[in-house]
Enzyme design. Sequence first.
Site, mmCIF file in Angstrom:
data_model
loop_
_atom_site.group_PDB
_atom_site.id
_atom_site.type_symbol
_atom_site.label_atom_id
_atom_site.label_comp_id
_atom_site.label_asym_id
_atom_site.label_seq_id
_atom_site.Cartn_x
_atom_site.Cartn_y
_atom_site.Cartn_z
ATOM 1 N N THR A 137 21.282 51.004 52.617
ATOM 2 C CA THR A 137 22.391 51.783 53.668
ATOM 3 C C THR A 137 22.497 51.877 55.243
ATOM 4 O O THR A 137 21.179 51.532 55.644
ATOM 5 C CB THR A 137 22.200 53.838 53.203
ATOM 6 O OG1 THR A 137 23.047 54.422 53.956
ATOM 7 C CG2 THR A 137 20.767 53.769 53.818
ATOM 8 N N GLU A 195 31.518 46.873 54.620
ATOM 9 C CA GLU A 195 31.282 48.369 53.134
ATOM 10 C C GLU A 195 31.842 47.745 51.773
ATOM 11 O O GLU A 195 31.248 47.932 51.031
ATOM 12 C CB GLU A 195 31.397 49.527 53.395
ATOM 13 C CG GLU A 195 31.095 49.815 55.396
ATOM 14 C CD GLU A 195 31.791 51.453 55.709
ATOM 15 O OE1 GLU A 195 30.967 52.036 55.829
ATOM 16 O OE2 GLU A 195 32.801 50.614 55.672
ATOM 17 N N ASN A 199 23.850 54.974 56.451
ATOM 18 C CA ASN A 199 24.191 55.945 56.721
ATOM 19 C C ASN A 199 25.215 55.654 57.986
ATOM 20 O O ASN A 199 26.081 56.382 59.085
ATOM 21 C CB ASN A 199 23.330 56.341 57.765
ATOM 22 C CG ASN A 199 21.213 56.636 57.490
ATOM 23 O OD1 ASN A 199 20.597 55.709 57.515
ATOM 24 N ND2 ASN A 199 22.026 57.028 56.030
ATOM 25 N N CYS A 246 34.648 30.306 37.307
ATOM 26 C CA CYS A 246 34.215 29.951 37.939
ATOM 27 C C CYS A 246 33.853 28.682 38.589
ATOM 28 O O CYS A 246 32.863 28.279 38.222
ATOM 29 C CB CYS A 246 33.246 31.105 38.162
ATOM 30 S SG CYS A 246 33.059 31.532 40.024
#
Length: 551
Positions: free
Chosen positions: A445, A522, A447, A189
């Site tokens: 989260t 996400e 939702n 890296c």
Amino acid sequence: MTTVGQNHFGSEGVLPLLPIPSSKGINKFIEGDDHSSVIQGDFLFFFLHFSFQELGIRIPRPLGHGPSRFIPEKEVPAPLLWDCFFLSCLCHSEESEKLQSAVDEHFCCFSPDHLTIQVGKEDATMHTLFAESFATLGRLDNVTLVMVFHPQYLESFLKTQHYLLQMDGPLPLHYRHYIGIMAAARHQCSYLVNLHVNDFLHVGGDPKWLNGLENAPQKLQNLGELNKMLAHRPWLITKEHIEQLLKTEENSWSLAELIHAVVLLTHYHSLASFTFGCGISPEIDCEGGHTFRPPSVSNYCICDITNGYHGVDEIHASPAGSILSTESVCEVEALMEKMKQLQECRDEEEASQEEMATRFEREKRESMFVCSSEDEESAATRDVSRHFEDTSYGYKDFSRHGMHVPTFRVQDYSWEDHGYSLVNRLYPDVGQLLDEKFHIAYNLTYNTMAMHKDVDTSMLRRAIWNYIHCMFGIRYDDYDYGEINQLLDRSFKVYIKTVVCTPEKTTKRMYDSFWRQFEHSEKVHVNLLLVEARMQAELLYALRAITRYMT
């Protein structure tokens, strides 16, 4: 005069960073009374760019388009600030005084009405994080600019990293950065290696150490064995490896120093996974991150520039896209239906312990055969192998034919009941910081799932976390591993295993191929789960070995 760090522009050698605007200039625009205004970065950058040209100062520009090669720049939460903080680029030291004056003059001579845009109060946290990070580090690196999709996590991450690198602790500052270099180099890296080479020199590290691990003190060389096992095969670590480090006469480590080193190693192994998993672009002041060639303006006018258009063809499509294909929509619906069915099965019956154990062994065995068939090369990086030994040593699947390694049962040794207290006892406050970061990543989260709202994603998040631990041989007795095959398809498993085990082989095609209908935020969220699950897995093996040595 405000200057930050050291960098490697051109062939002239190490040059100081461009002075950043002083507080009287930058504070005027970064923070309004209600955190409601930010710099219109594109306009400001090009204004200053042309002004600096009049001073005879060459200003480099980034080769990439945004902080990630995988995520279109326009979809990053703060593209305006990204261009603005581009001002932390380089110039020759003899030009610093007049450049500082020019920066402050231009920051102070215009009305905010001309250079600001309004943003909602929900972005105040992001702006505060950026301001604090910039004040501390003198820059906003690309990792930060991608992680800001999730400000709650980013705040915990930055706080933990700051404590590990800069606050009081068992290891001297230059050791900390050198260990970061050693850890990142195991996964080739160069992005992280370059950052910490600069930081290592900035805190007074010996440049000779950078010529190769053999030039570093024997104490750090002795850490090489633990580094490679943690990065690639942590299940092989035993109390004998710990004993070798703690009982090596004048080059021995104390327990507190070793805990600090282990946390740093695992932090940067997992951060390398995030760097490759999200396609983080090179920093502008590092190799491969800049050019002095002026941008072509043949295809657009200056008004396009000030409105945020950079003249780059929009070849990167959002995973969600403006129009979702029928197939993609069906994938989301199918996944949600499986989650519903699994929840119903949980409520109706519970598998026996024997069946649960069988399903774990099956999933662990199947994970061995999850691999990519791609021929695409990973992102080009310069050779960083001089920072570690045994370059042929790499990831091997947990269990091969003819070799058996006992399963690590969380019920026998867990982070919550064992690792946390050990770290906190030997390196005060770090256990708490890590615990907070683990919990935020695991429980984070909104939702939502793609276009759906009010969705309970806990089952999916737990499947991702436990699949990663399963690849490391770690078993939770109360989890039904049969759920993993129901929730994670092959393309997703390929991506997870690559990012966690061999991150340097991650490609954009892998990133694009899983969860095609989901938002980039996400997918970054997935990477946060991968980062923290991997770090905790490595820590569990290392801390268990230390505990066994101590007892």
